[in-house]
Design a protein around this motif. Structure first.
Motif, short mmCIF file in Angstrom:
data_model
loop_
_atom_site.label_atom_id
_atom_site.label_comp_id
_atom_site.label_asym_id
_atom_site.label_seq_id
_atom_site.Cartn_x
_atom_site.Cartn_y
_atom_site.Cartn_z
N THR A 13 -4.47 2.32 -0.83
CA THR A 13 -4.32 1.95 -2.23
C THR A 13 -2.94 1.36 -2.47
N HIS A 42 -6.19 8.19 -1.23
CA HIS A 42 -5.39 6.98 -1.49
C HIS A 42 -4.70 6.49 -0.23
N ASN A 55 -7.47 4.94 1.93
CA ASN A 55 -7.97 3.68 1.35
C ASN A 55 -6.89 2.60 1.26
N ASN A 107 -2.40 0.41 -8.26
CA ASN A 107 -3.58 1.26 -8.47
C ASN A 107 -3.29 2.73 -8.23
N SER A 112 0.85 -1.19 0.00
CA SER A 112 0.00 0.00 0.00
C SER A 112 0.89 1.24 0.00
#
Length: 116
Positions: free
Chosen positions: A55, A50, A53, A59, A10
């Motif tokens: 991410t 981001h 989340n 992504n 992440s």
């Protein structure tokens, strides 16, 4: 080289390390963010989304509004690889970001880092 592990990391897990690296050398979180905004086209709000989340890097870069047209001016070695010669486009983007943060930590002027 298997880059899957990096792609699945992440962005939120690495972001604090970017900040820590910069702050250790007297630079600021705002400068780290400015580099990220310049490279990806994100703004403060979308970057925070981001991070919230969690991410992954794949992504994070896939959803970037626009990669800066001057990325081709980023050259040099990071983690033993010349960034301009990395064939895997996603890994190249990750290494671009690493390179820019390194330049910030080494005390380079923002205009030079952002290839102005």
């Amino acid at each position: 080289m298997d880059n899957t592990r990096v792609y699945r990391m992440s962005f939120a897990s690495v972001y604090p390390h970017y900040i820590q690296k910069a702050e250790k050398k007297g630079r600021t979180i705002d400068e780290v963010n400015e580099i990220i905004f310049w490279l990806t086209g994100y703004d403060k709000q979308t970057l925070q989304q981001h991070i919230d989340n969690k991410t992954d890097f794949e992504n994070f870069f896939a959803q970037a509004p626009q990669l800066n047209p001057n990325v081709s001016k980023i050259t040099g070695v990071i983690c033993g690889y010349r960034v301009e010669e990395i064939e895997d486009k996603l890994m190249q983007k990750v290494r671009y970001l690493d390179k820019l943060i390194d330049e910030l930590a080494k005390g380079k002027a923002m205009d030079k880092i952002l290839r102005k």
